[in-house]
Design a protein around this motif. Structure first.
Motif, PDB file in Angstrom:
ATOM      1  N   TYR A   1      -8.858  -4.146   2.981  1.00 57.07           N
ATOM      2  CA  TYR A   1      -7.482  -4.074   3.470  1.00 57.07           C
ATOM      3  C   TYR A   1      -7.367  -4.638   4.884  1.00 57.07           C
ATOM      4  CZ  TYR A   1      -3.046  -1.919   4.892  1.00 57.07           C
ATOM      5  OH  TYR A   1      -1.782  -1.695   5.367  1.00 57.07           O
TER       6      TYR A   1
ATOM      7  N   CYS B   1      -6.970   4.403   6.663  1.00 61.56           N
ATOM      8  CA  CYS B   1      -7.174   4.309   8.108  1.00 61.56           C
ATOM      9  C   CYS B   1      -8.188   5.334   8.605  1.00 61.56           C
ATOM     10  CB  CYS B   1      -5.845   4.485   8.832  1.00 61.56           C
ATOM     11  SG  CYS B   1      -4.732   3.092   8.598  1.00 61.56           S
TER      12      CYS B   1
ATOM     13  N   ARG C   1      -2.392   4.659   2.648  1.00 62.74           N
ATOM     14  CA  ARG C   1      -2.596   3.977   3.924  1.00 62.74           C
ATOM     15  C   ARG C   1      -3.205   4.928   4.961  1.00 62.74           C
ATOM     16  NH1 ARG C   1       2.118   2.830   4.721  1.00 62.74           N
ATOM     17  NH2 ARG C   1       2.592   4.307   6.377  1.00 62.74           N
TER      18      ARG C   1
ATOM     19  N   THR D   1       0.859  -1.179   0.000  1.00 61.46           N
ATOM     20  CA  THR D   1       0.000   0.000   0.000  1.00 61.46           C
ATOM     21  C   THR D   1       0.892   1.224   0.000  1.00 61.46           C
ATOM     22  OG1 THR D   1      -1.568  -1.225   1.358  1.00 61.46           O
ATOM     23  CG2 THR D   1      -1.907   1.136   1.185  1.00 61.46           C
TER      24      THR D   1
END
Length: 278
Positions: free
Chosen positions: A190, A155, A151, A146
């Motif tokens: 993910y 998140c 990333r 990633t």
């Protein structure tokens, strides 16, 4: 990834006070296109001055208009693309602010603050594509690669609940809901993949522990340590290769041995004086 730790990260209060900026375009690309179009038009104009044919005047005039139209279209595409990109990352910042204000998600505040500060620093303030697109090495805990920036987005979107999205939508008119839904879907995939991968690691470590009499925790720690060592060796290899390439470039440019500094043939593989391998 080294430059991540080098910057001064924004604090929670700074992120909450951050004002999203009006979408703008990257001036570098626009200036390049503008200069290119000016040189082409000047070149065509010089050709027109050297000719006296009416047909050639017309054809070259049409060519100039075509070049100008292509350049204007190129600038327009740059502006629109950068505007949409800025709007999207403005939306991510607004969403981060709503999560930080959410008293029920205090456990995730530190991570949101970290991720949002990187987005503001590298995407909204710098337009740093190199950092954003830098790939992470495959680790034991991550099933696939990633990019560094993606990333952070994943998140943030993963930690947001429906109420966060609703309030963020109210606070920012350019909230790109469709793209955020795509990112949320990506985030679920993910983190689900990471969870399955960790479960497989733990099950494998338990089986190995029963067979060898070693605790599963110790096996996983050893795997992590071995991976860190491999990554360190790979980094050292890349550093040595880069240094050798740089020295070879200097040797070719200067025509001198990088060890004894005597004049040698530019493409020599061995120095005729000190016999060093080049």
């Amino acid at each position: 990834m080294g430059n991540k730790s080098a910057i001064m990260l924004m604090k929670r209060d700074e992120i909450l006070k951050y004002k999203v900026k009006t979408p703008c375009y990257e001036c570098n690309g626009t200036v390049t296109v503008a200069l290119f179009s000016i040189f082409l038009i000047l070149g065509c104009y010089s050709l027109i001055e050297d000719t006296r044919s009416v047909v050639e005047y017309v054809l070259l005039g049409l060519l100039m208009l075509a070049i100008l139209g292509i350049c204007i279209f190129g600038v327009y595409k740059l502006v629109v693309k950068a505007k949409k990109e800025r709007q999207f990352f403005n939306s991510i910042v607004i969403l981060s602010q709503e999560i930080l204000r959410d008293s029920e998600q205090k456990k995730s505040h530190d991570y949101i603050t970290l991720s949002a500060s990187f987005i503001i620093e590298y995407r909204l303030e710098k337009y740093d594509r190199d950092w954003w697109e830098e790939k992470e090495y495959e680790s034991i805990s991550a099933p696939y690669r990633t990019s560094s920036g993606d990333r952070d987005v994943i998140c943030i979107v993963n930690l947001a609940n429906d109420e966060n999205f609703r309030v963020a939508k109210q606070n920012y008119s350019e909230f790109t809901w469709d793209r955020l839904k795509e990112e949320r879907k990506k985030a679920k995939t993910y983190f689900s993949s990471i969870k399955k991968n960790n479960e497989k690691r733990w099950a494998s470590a338990e089986r190995e522990g029963k067979r060898s009499g070693v605790k599963a925790y110790d096996i996983i720690d050893e795997l992590d340590d071995n991976w860190d060592k491999r990554q360190k060796k790979e980094k050292e290899k890349r550093k040595i290769a880069d240094e050798r390439a740089e020295l070879a470039a200097i040797q070719i440019a200067s025509g001198r041995c990088r060890f004894c500094q005597k004049k040698i043939p530019r493409l020599a593989r061995k120095c005729p004086y000190c016999t060093a391998d080049l």
